[in-house]
Design a protein around this motif. Sequence first.
Motif, PDB file in Angstrom:
ATOM      1  N   TRP A 194      44.691  42.738  40.807  1.00  0.00           N
ATOM      2  CA  TRP A 194      43.507  42.464  39.806  1.00  0.00           C
ATOM      3  C   TRP A 194      42.553  41.411  40.238  1.00  0.00           C
ATOM      4  CZ3 TRP A 194      43.118  37.582  37.942  1.00  0.00           C
ATOM      5  CH2 TRP A 194      44.158  36.877  37.990  1.00  0.00           C
ATOM      6  N   ILE A 195      41.251  41.471  39.751  1.00  0.00           N
ATOM      7  CA  ILE A 195      40.420  40.584  40.086  1.00  0.00           C
ATOM      8  C   ILE A 195      39.905  39.724  38.697  1.00  0.00           C
ATOM      9  CG2 ILE A 195      38.541  42.053  39.853  1.00  0.00           C
ATOM     10  CD1 ILE A 195      38.694  39.286  42.387  1.00  0.00           C
ATOM     11  N   GLY A 196      40.015  38.292  38.879  1.00  0.00           N
ATOM     12  CA  GLY A 196      39.539  37.685  37.832  1.00  0.00           C
ATOM     13  C   GLY A 196      38.017  36.994  38.023  1.00  0.00           C
ATOM     14  N   LEU A 197      37.283  37.104  36.882  1.00  0.00           N
ATOM     15  CA  LEU A 197      35.927  36.744  36.853  1.00  0.00           C
ATOM     16  C   LEU A 197      35.706  35.483  35.899  1.00  0.00           C
ATOM     17  CD1 LEU A 197      32.840  36.866  37.263  1.00  0.00           C
ATOM     18  CD2 LEU A 197      32.637  38.443  35.341  1.00  0.00           C
ATOM     19  N   ASN A 198      35.441  34.427  36.772  1.00  0.00           N
ATOM     20  CA  ASN A 198      34.881  32.843  35.954  1.00  0.00           C
ATOM     21  C   ASN A 198      33.578  33.075  35.755  1.00  0.00           C
ATOM     22  OD1 ASN A 198      37.576  32.365  36.353  1.00  0.00           O
ATOM     23  ND2 ASN A 198      37.438  30.435  37.238  1.00  0.00           N
ATOM     24  N   TYR A 199      32.769  33.068  34.865  1.00  0.00           N
ATOM     25  CA  TYR A 199      31.586  33.462  34.578  1.00  0.00           C
ATOM     26  C   TYR A 199      30.794  32.328  33.556  1.00  0.00           C
ATOM     27  CZ  TYR A 199      26.954  34.848  33.343  1.00  0.00           C
ATOM     28  OH  TYR A 199      25.561  34.769  33.089  1.00  0.00           O
TER      29      TYR A 199
ATOM     30  N   ASP B 233      23.596  35.309  47.176  1.00  0.00           N
ATOM     31  CA  ASP B 233      24.760  36.386  46.389  1.00  0.00           C
ATOM     32  C   ASP B 233      25.865  36.688  47.444  1.00  0.00           C
ATOM     33  OD1 ASP B 233      25.662  37.856  44.416  1.00  0.00           O
ATOM     34  OD2 ASP B 233      24.547  39.890  45.314  1.00  0.00           O
ATOM     35  N   GLY B 234      25.566  36.886  48.722  1.00  0.00           N
ATOM     36  CA  GLY B 234      26.446  37.535  49.627  1.00  0.00           C
ATOM     37  C   GLY B 234      27.391  36.345  50.034  1.00  0.00           C
ATOM     38  N   ILE B 235      26.963  34.845  50.110  1.00  0.00           N
ATOM     39  CA  ILE B 235      28.030  33.910  50.519  1.00  0.00           C
ATOM     40  C   ILE B 235      28.788  33.612  49.341  1.00  0.00           C
ATOM     41  CG2 ILE B 235      28.108  31.440  51.074  1.00  0.00           C
ATOM     42  CD1 ILE B 235      25.289  31.671  52.237  1.00  0.00           C
ATOM     43  N   PHE B 236      28.165  33.409  48.073  1.00  0.00           N
ATOM     44  CA  PHE B 236      28.873  32.679  47.124  1.00  0.00           C
ATOM     45  C   PHE B 236      29.723  33.918  46.293  1.00  0.00           C
ATOM     46  CE2 PHE B 236      29.554  31.042  42.771  1.00  0.00           C
ATOM     47  CZ  PHE B 236      29.810  29.797  43.269  1.00  0.00           C
ATOM     48  N   ASN B 237      29.135  35.109  46.110  1.00  0.00           N
ATOM     49  CA  ASN B 237      29.634  36.123  45.262  1.00  0.00           C
ATOM     50  C   ASN B 237      30.553  37.136  46.088  1.00  0.00           C
ATOM     51  OD1 ASN B 237      28.843  34.941  42.702  1.00  0.00           O
ATOM     52  ND2 ASN B 237      26.958  36.341  43.084  1.00  0.00           N
ATOM     53  N   ASN B 238      29.893  37.763  47.075  1.00  0.00           N
ATOM     54  CA  ASN B 238      30.313  38.844  47.982  1.00  0.00           C
ATOM     55  C   ASN B 238      31.648  38.534  48.897  1.00  0.00           C
ATOM     56  OD1 ASN B 238      28.527  40.097  46.268  1.00  0.00           O
ATOM     57  ND2 ASN B 238      27.076  40.592  47.847  1.00  0.00           N
TER      58      ASN B 238
ATOM     59  N   ILE C  42      38.425  46.503  32.151  1.00  0.00           N
ATOM     60  CA  ILE C  42      38.543  45.198  31.662  1.00  0.00           C
ATOM     61  C   ILE C  42      39.620  44.931  30.739  1.00  0.00           C
ATOM     62  CG2 ILE C  42      37.141  43.395  30.393  1.00  0.00           C
ATOM     63  CD1 ILE C  42      34.476  45.216  31.147  1.00  0.00           C
ATOM     64  N   GLU C  43      40.734  44.209  31.029  1.00  0.00           N
ATOM     65  CA  GLU C  43      41.829  44.205  30.491  1.00  0.00           C
ATOM     66  C   GLU C  43      42.156  42.934  29.813  1.00  0.00           C
ATOM     67  OE1 GLU C  43      45.019  45.486  32.778  1.00  0.00           O
ATOM     68  OE2 GLU C  43      44.082  47.533  33.058  1.00  0.00           O
ATOM     69  N   GLY C  44      41.250  41.710  29.699  1.00  0.00           N
ATOM     70  CA  GLY C  44      41.520  40.545  29.056  1.00  0.00           C
ATOM     71  C   GLY C  44      40.433  39.556  29.161  1.00  0.00           C
ATOM     72  N   TYR C  45      40.565  38.606  28.455  1.00  0.00           N
ATOM     73  CA  TYR C  45      39.561  37.465  28.013  1.00  0.00           C
ATOM     74  C   TYR C  45      40.183  36.128  27.804  1.00  0.00           C
ATOM     75  CZ  TYR C  45      35.455  34.602  26.414  1.00  0.00           C
ATOM     76  OH  TYR C  45      34.586  33.664  26.162  1.00  0.00           O
TER      77      TYR C  45
ATOM     78  N   LYS D  29      29.748  44.757  39.872  1.00  0.00           N
ATOM     79  CA  LYS D  29      30.278  44.725  41.507  1.00  0.00           C
ATOM     80  C   LYS D  29      31.705  44.694  41.396  1.00  0.00           C
ATOM     81  CE  LYS D  29      27.540  40.883  43.239  1.00  0.00           C
ATOM     82  NZ  LYS D  29      26.731  41.142  44.034  1.00  0.00           N
ATOM     83  N   LEU D  30      32.497  44.172  40.465  1.00  0.00           N
ATOM     84  CA  LEU D  30      33.889  44.160  40.329  1.00  0.00           C
ATOM     85  C   LEU D  30      34.427  45.419  40.000  1.00  0.00           C
ATOM     86  CD1 LEU D  30      34.737  40.519  38.657  1.00  0.00           C
ATOM     87  CD2 LEU D  30      34.404  41.308  41.045  1.00  0.00           C
ATOM     88  N   ALA D  31      33.820  46.188  39.037  1.00  0.00           N
ATOM     89  CA  ALA D  31      34.405  47.469  38.541  1.00  0.00           C
ATOM     90  C   ALA D  31      34.364  48.540  39.859  1.00  0.00           C
ATOM     91  CB  ALA D  31      33.411  48.228  37.607  1.00  0.00           C
ATOM     92  N   ARG D  32      33.592  48.309  40.717  1.00  0.00           N
ATOM     93  CA  ARG D  32      33.609  49.163  42.089  1.00  0.00           C
ATOM     94  C   ARG D  32      34.881  48.848  42.745  1.00  0.00           C
ATOM     95  NH1 ARG D  32      28.399  47.142  43.850  1.00  0.00           N
ATOM     96  NH2 ARG D  32      26.874  47.865  42.310  1.00  0.00           N
ATOM     97  N   LEU D  33      35.653  47.954  42.504  1.00  0.00           N
ATOM     98  CA  LEU D  33      36.825  47.653  43.160  1.00  0.00           C
ATOM     99  C   LEU D  33      38.026  48.536  42.708  1.00  0.00           C
ATOM    100  CD1 LEU D  33      36.876  43.733  43.479  1.00  0.00           C
ATOM    101  CD2 LEU D  33      35.837  45.618  45.066  1.00  0.00           C
ATOM    102  N   ASP D  34      37.656  48.959  41.426  1.00  0.00           N
ATOM    103  CA  ASP D  34      38.658  49.942  40.695  1.00  0.00           C
ATOM    104  C   ASP D  34      39.952  49.210  40.496  1.00  0.00           C
ATOM    105  OD1 ASP D  34      39.536  52.194  39.352  1.00  0.00           O
ATOM    106  OD2 ASP D  34      40.212  53.124  41.140  1.00  0.00           O
ATOM    107  N   LEU D  35      39.850  48.012  40.186  1.00  0.00           N
ATOM    108  CA  LEU D  35      41.329  46.983  39.820  1.00  0.00           C
ATOM    109  C   LEU D  35      40.865  46.501  38.607  1.00  0.00           C
ATOM    110  CD1 LEU D  35      40.820  44.736  42.915  1.00  0.00           C
ATOM    111  CD2 LEU D  35      42.847  46.569  42.190  1.00  0.00           C
TER     112      LEU D  35
END
Length: 449
Positions: free
Chosen positions: A279-284, A242-247, A375-378, A331-337
């Motif tokens: 902003w931050i993008g999540l590819n899930y 989690d640390g390497i890949f995500n964080n 969360i502003e878009g999909y 995790k991403l919500a904590r960035l407040d972006l």
Amino acid sequence: MADATLFFPKGFRWGTATASHQVEGGNDNNQWSVWEQTSGRIANDDRCGLACDWWANAEADFDRMVELGLNAHRLSLEWSRIEPRDGVFDEAALERYRAMLLGLRRRGIEPMVTLHHFTNPIWLEERGGWIEHDVVVPRFERFVRKVVKALGDLCDLWCTVNEPNIYAVMGYLSGGRMPPGRGGEIDSTLAVVRNLLLGHGAAYHVLHEAQPLARVGLAHHMRLFQPLTGSPLDGLMTRVYDGIFNNAVIEALTRGRWSALLRRGASVSARGLAGTLDWIGLNYYSRERVSFDRKNPAGLYGRIQFTPGAPLSDFGYGELHAEGMAPLLRKLARLDLPIYITENGLPDADDDQRPGFLLEHLRELWRHAQFNWRIEGYYHWTLVDNFEWGEGYRMKFGLYDLDPRTQVRTLRRSGMLYRDIVKTGAGGGLSSDHVREYAPQLLPTLFPD
Ligand code: IFM
């Protein structure tokens, strides 16, 4: 079952996502076009070829976006077209991209432009691609400067880099999956991730200099890692992965700090990267189970697999686990972006899983939007089946089926569902009727009494 509609806020961005090499066709000046020539590298020995023929006629697919009611699309620019030789720019290629961006805007579709999505011009690859900081970062910066000058009046929503972790791991760690096809090279993998992030940082500043109001972010591929068993070692390895890949990516781009592993061999500081996200993008796509494996030093003594017995998409591409988005979004919500889901989808040729997949993932997204997470878009991956890298054309991610030989597209049921969701209410919405029509087996879980 209760009848209800879960409305998304007005202005929510509903889109699809694509990448240049996967849809344009005729790209013969990047490292993938070379890679594809060797038999055995791409499933069924497919070649990218004409792909979805976007270079000639992306506009026909833009019309399809309109039919689906979309107001957003994420596309990427092909560096090898714009800068076919080191320092030589092709104005005609930029003109074609201008036409595409105008075409989107005229149809009421806001473009998000990705500046690097896996492909490099051959001349850059021959000089080491993303390995050598002093070669690649200044050149990427120069490319971005050229692009924002040429296209900046048509786009202010920029995605600098797609999935730095996947690009580095597939090219330098896992061996043979993506060019340059190297394996087990931990130091190169780390250098490539760092340089892509430094490229992002350089691009961020160039874009903001040219466009003070630019909105600049990055598409981060995150996977939910969970321990395979209750053993403390599996737990430890899960935290490592989690640390390497995500964080690590998030830490670098928010705090300007290389995480412990990413620091290994670093010659350039991450300090300048702090605060380079608007902003931050999540590819899930999937969850992974992690276990300790003392025989796998190349995997840092860990191993990943899908949950035994879990439902998988075609060819075992990923585990279908919508709930896995929640911890990542947290995790991403904590960035407040602002957060965009910059990719989410699955290969599903017969479309028996995609309707349920869409409903479950969008239900999760709606639930978390209720927490006031930004969360502003999909952006669904993807509009039309396209060239899926090493998997060629066998993995079909499209809301539209594509016959690559005839270029005929056929809207899948999941495409109809996406259209119905997008067109519900002022900002889109998911209703019990949608579930009843497209995946009735999910009614008790998605709309319980
Ligand atoms: O097709 C790819 C895309 O290029 C990057 N993210 C994952 C997608 C599906 O595998």
